[in-house]
Design an enzyme around this catalytic site. Structure first.
Site, PDB file in Angstrom:
ATOM      1  CE  LYS A 345      -3.727   0.330  -0.208  1.00  0.00           C
ATOM      2  NZ  LYS A 345      -4.491   0.594  -1.457  1.00  0.00           N
ATOM      3  CB  VAL A 346       3.142   2.934   2.175  1.00  0.00           C
ATOM      4  CG1 VAL A 346       4.138   4.084   2.123  1.00  0.00           C
ATOM      5  CG2 VAL A 346       1.839   3.403   2.797  1.00  0.00           C
TER       6      VAL A 346
END
Length: 350
Positions: A345-346
């Protein structure tokens, strides 16, 4: 929906998009208008956009908006200029817009911090008001998409597009809300046509390569659709501006090459017309996402509603069947779109 059902998170978040668009129009438009007014009062001369991944495609959409609608010279930055080469720039009078779903990527934070120190007006557009990127920028716009648990970004992308549309309209003193009001209802109509997309996906189950093309406002949609296909189904999907496709890559297209053309109703779609003619001459397996008359002239496609919707807002509808296409192709290939390999996600780029 079963907790173990493949793709349940991505499917749920795609379905949330009409509600996200309504929330942004109802609750986000006012704060965006106020932020735009403060920035406009400072008279930025030009704009630089910085982003990665899906947000980079949203930034490209903003580039078209800023250059066409606001008349601002605009560019997409190379963050390594700052983070790897440590170059110092004079950014006085420049508006730097950093777009990020999470607001947590270190290179985005570092480049935004450096831009602010170099005299730029800095704006972060994120889905996380408490993120490091929001703190690093002088101004912040929250896209109000709510928590995103699926790894492939869907609702945050369309929320970024709408937030950027509202911002650019307000930057030039226009009302961006009125034209966008039909979007939530139109999005519901598009998302309800799952069976059509599933049928379309069957032709791509065994594809070895795909090509996506468009021009103008539709080009970021082609790039985002290619990214979704690659990160979920692992099919190599190449995205080209229609003009660039004619300058060499057209040679790889033949009668077994799937091509998806994103066609807007407006100047961008008209500019793509000769590209579609050349693709048909080469016998390409051509699918069109766009106005009904363009779909009818292809070997397949997805006709979009929205007569009278301005060309600059059509990308918010065009991406919806293509998100679903990536989802359906991935399931058809026996994979889980909620668990693409090598995706986080990051993303910790520096």
């Amino acid at each position: 929906m079963s907790a173990t059902q493949p793709g349940r998170l991505m499917s749920a978040e795609m379905a949330e998009q009409p509600a996200v668009l309504r929330r942004l129009l109802d609750e986000g438009a006012g704060p965006i208008r106020e932020t735009a007014a403060r920035i406009a009062a400072r008279g930025p001369r030009f704009v630089l956009l910085t982003a990665r991944g899906t947000s980079d495609n949203a930034a490209l959409y903003a580039k078209y908006l800023l250059e066409i609608q606001a008349g601002k010279p605009c560019g997409l930055t190379s963050m390594s200029v700052t983070t790897a080469y440590r170059a110092r720039q004079d950014l006085a009078g420049c508006l730097v817009i950093a777009v990020s779903q999470s607001g947590g990527s270190p290179d985005l934070v570092a480049s935004t911090t450096a831009a602010r120190e170099a005299g730029a007006i800095t704006l972060a557009v994120t889905n996380n008001a408490a993120s490091p990127l929001a703190a690093a920028a002088e101004y912040h716009i929250d896209v109000l998409a709510g928590p995103e648990r699926a790894l492939p970004a869907t609702k945050t992308y369309t929320a970024e597009l709408l937030a950027l549309h509202l911002f650019v309209a307000a930057l030039r003193g226009a009302d961006g809300v009125r034209a966008a009001r039909p979007l939530p209802d139109l999005a519901e109509r598009v998302l309800a046509r799952e069976a059509e997309v599933r049928q379309l996906a069957a032709r791509y189950r065994f594809a070895q390569r795909m090509v996506l093309t468009s021009r103008g406002y539709g080009y970021p949609t082609a790039k985002e659709a290619a990214l979704k296909l690659m990160e979920t189904s692992y099919i190599p999907a190449l995205s080209y501006s229609g003009a660039d496709l004619l300058h060499g890559p057209l040679a790889m297209v033949d009668n077994v090459s799937p091509v998806i053309a994103v066609v807007t109703d407006g100047p961008g779609g008209e500019a793509l017309r000769p590209v579609l003619d050349r693709l048909r001459e080469r016998g390409a397996d051509l699918v069109v996402v766009g106005p009904g008359e363009r779909v009818a002239a292809a070997s397949g496609g997805f006709a979009l509603p929205g007569d009278g919707l301005p060309e600059e807002l059509q990308p918010l509808l065009q991406i919806l069947p293509l998100q679903r296409l990536a989802y359906e192709v991935t399931l058809a290939r026996g994979q889980d779109p909620d668990a693409p390999r090598a995706l986080a996600k990051v993303t910790e780029t520096r």
